[in-house]
Design a protein around this motif. Structure first.
Motif, mmCIF file in Angstrom:
data_model
loop_
_atom_site.group_PDB
_atom_site.id
_atom_site.type_symbol
_atom_site.label_atom_id
_atom_site.label_comp_id
_atom_site.label_asym_id
_atom_site.label_seq_id
_atom_site.Cartn_x
_atom_site.Cartn_y
_atom_site.Cartn_z
ATOM 1 N N ILE A 138 0.833 -1.208 0.000
ATOM 2 C CA ILE A 138 0.000 0.000 0.000
ATOM 3 C C ILE A 138 0.868 1.259 0.000
ATOM 4 C CG2 ILE A 138 -1.760 1.279 1.310
ATOM 5 C CD1 ILE A 138 -3.038 -1.246 0.517
ATOM 6 N N SER A 139 1.984 1.205 0.720
ATOM 7 C CA SER A 139 2.814 2.407 0.777
ATOM 8 C C SER A 139 3.370 2.751 -0.612
ATOM 9 C CB SER A 139 3.899 2.193 1.841
ATOM 10 O OG SER A 139 5.135 2.603 1.405
ATOM 11 N N GLN A 140 3.785 1.741 -1.382
ATOM 12 C CA GLN A 140 4.227 2.004 -2.770
ATOM 13 C C GLN A 140 3.078 2.547 -3.609
ATOM 14 O OE1 GLN A 140 6.201 -1.315 -4.643
ATOM 15 N NE2 GLN A 140 7.763 -1.468 -3.041
ATOM 16 N N ALA A 141 1.875 2.029 -3.384
ATOM 17 C CA ALA A 141 0.723 2.490 -4.172
ATOM 18 C C ALA A 141 0.482 3.975 -3.916
ATOM 19 C CB ALA A 141 -0.516 1.673 -3.811
ATOM 20 N N ARG A 142 0.627 4.375 -2.647
ATOM 21 C CA ARG A 142 0.412 5.794 -2.304
ATOM 22 C C ARG A 142 1.487 6.662 -2.947
ATOM 23 N NH1 ARG A 142 -1.168 4.157 3.367
ATOM 24 N NH2 ARG A 142 -3.425 3.934 3.171
ATOM 25 N N LEU A 143 2.733 6.188 -2.912
ATOM 26 C CA LEU A 143 3.818 6.962 -3.537
ATOM 27 C C LEU A 143 3.599 7.059 -5.045
ATOM 28 C CD1 LEU A 143 6.856 5.464 -1.561
ATOM 29 C CD2 LEU A 143 6.089 7.838 -1.487
ATOM 30 N N LEU A 144 3.156 5.955 -5.641
ATOM 31 C CA LEU A 144 2.934 5.951 -7.098
ATOM 32 C C LEU A 144 1.793 6.875 -7.504
ATOM 33 C CD1 LEU A 144 3.140 2.347 -8.554
ATOM 34 C CD2 LEU A 144 4.750 4.206 -8.832
ATOM 35 N N ASP A 145 0.800 6.998 -6.611
ATOM 36 C CA ASP A 145 -0.364 7.844 -6.922
ATOM 37 C C ASP A 145 0.039 9.274 -7.292
ATOM 38 O OD1 ASP A 145 -2.304 5.934 -6.707
ATOM 39 O OD2 ASP A 145 -2.792 6.355 -4.606
ATOM 40 N N GLN A 146 1.221 9.690 -6.801
ATOM 41 C CA GLN A 146 1.675 11.056 -7.130
ATOM 42 C C GLN A 146 2.104 11.165 -8.604
ATOM 43 O OE1 GLN A 146 4.874 11.931 -4.367
ATOM 44 N NE2 GLN A 146 3.722 10.991 -2.707
ATOM 45 N N HIS A 147 2.422 10.008 -9.220
ATOM 46 C CA HIS A 147 2.967 10.034 -10.585
ATOM 47 C C HIS A 147 2.084 9.340 -11.619
ATOM 48 C CE1 HIS A 147 6.706 11.105 -8.545
ATOM 49 N NE2 HIS A 147 6.493 10.081 -7.759
ATOM 50 N N VAL A 148 1.187 8.483 -11.126
ATOM 51 C CA VAL A 148 0.476 7.585 -12.040
ATOM 52 C C VAL A 148 -1.032 7.689 -11.859
ATOM 53 C CG1 VAL A 148 0.077 5.140 -12.525
ATOM 54 C CG2 VAL A 148 2.373 5.913 -12.051
#
Ligand code: ADP
Length: 194
Positions: A100-110
């Motif tokens: 989930i933490s990667q998903a949140r970080l990715l949400d800024q770019h994707v």
């Protein structure tokens, strides 16, 4: 910055995300991005490469910040060399995010538009496929049974929760225990309607 459009190829290690990602990535308008390949491209003698090997050889996830940073650099380079066009191409994310933490970080770019969920409930089949891949591709992380089993545990404990995270989006379920041709056919049948 405009966000990258993406589909997530989601499933356990050995479910066939890489095989299908490579096939779909050969179509115009798609760009296959496999996080494991991005890591394996880092020279193993560098300090970065050594840190990655520390985690991957044990079947652990590489820390999130390193993962997202490398992934971003990789896509930046692909954009510069024009193998990836953020405007024209849709990313096929394979092996990222894994928690989930990667998903949140990715949400800024994707901007994730859909998830293709490769379903394979047979652990024995996954282990068997990973063993065969270890021999074929000289994958050290798949050579030991205990590491394979740990990777499957990490999938169940950290990655599977992403299905709920992405639940508002279209989730296309495909039976990953079929032949690669049939799996590809099923994925295309889903995504033509997206
Ligand atoms: P598979 O296709 O079997 O899931 P990958 O080639 O995608 O395997 O990944 C190999 C290893 O690389 C993983 O076990 C992990 O150590 C590391 N890795 C790949 N993707 C990520 C990620 N998104 N976050 C952290 N570690 C990752």
């Amino acid at each position: 910055m405009k966000k990258y459009k993406a589909y997530i190829l989601f499933g356990a290690p050995g479910c066939g995300k890489g095989t299908q990602g490579r096939a779909l990535g050969a179509l115009p308008g798609f760009f296959h991005c496999a996080c494991g390949d991005v890591f394996r491209a880092v020279p193993p003698t560098t300090s970065f490469g050594k840190r990655i090997a520390e985690y991957s050889s044990r079947g652990e996830l590489v820390p999130d910040e390193i993962t997202i940073q490398l992934w971003q650099n990789y896509l930046h380079n692909c954009t510069q060399t024009r193998s990836f066009s953020p405007k024209a191409d849709r990313l096929l994310l394979d092996g990222i995010p894994r928690n989930i933490s990667q998903a949140r970080l990715l949400d800024q770019h994707v901007q994730v538009e859909a998830v293709v969920n490769f379903q394979c409930s047979n652990r024995f089949e996954l282990v068997d496929r990973l063993h065969r891949r270890a021999v074929r591709e000289h994958r050290l992380d798949d050579a030991k049974e205990e590491v394979i089993l740990h990777r499957l545990d990490v999938f169940e404990n950290a990655t599977l929760a992403l299905l709920s995270y992405y639940r508002p989006l279209p989730i296309c379920a495909v039976n990953a225990q079929q032949s690669p041709t049939k799996v590809l056919f099923d994925i295309l049948s889903h995504i033509q309607h997206l």
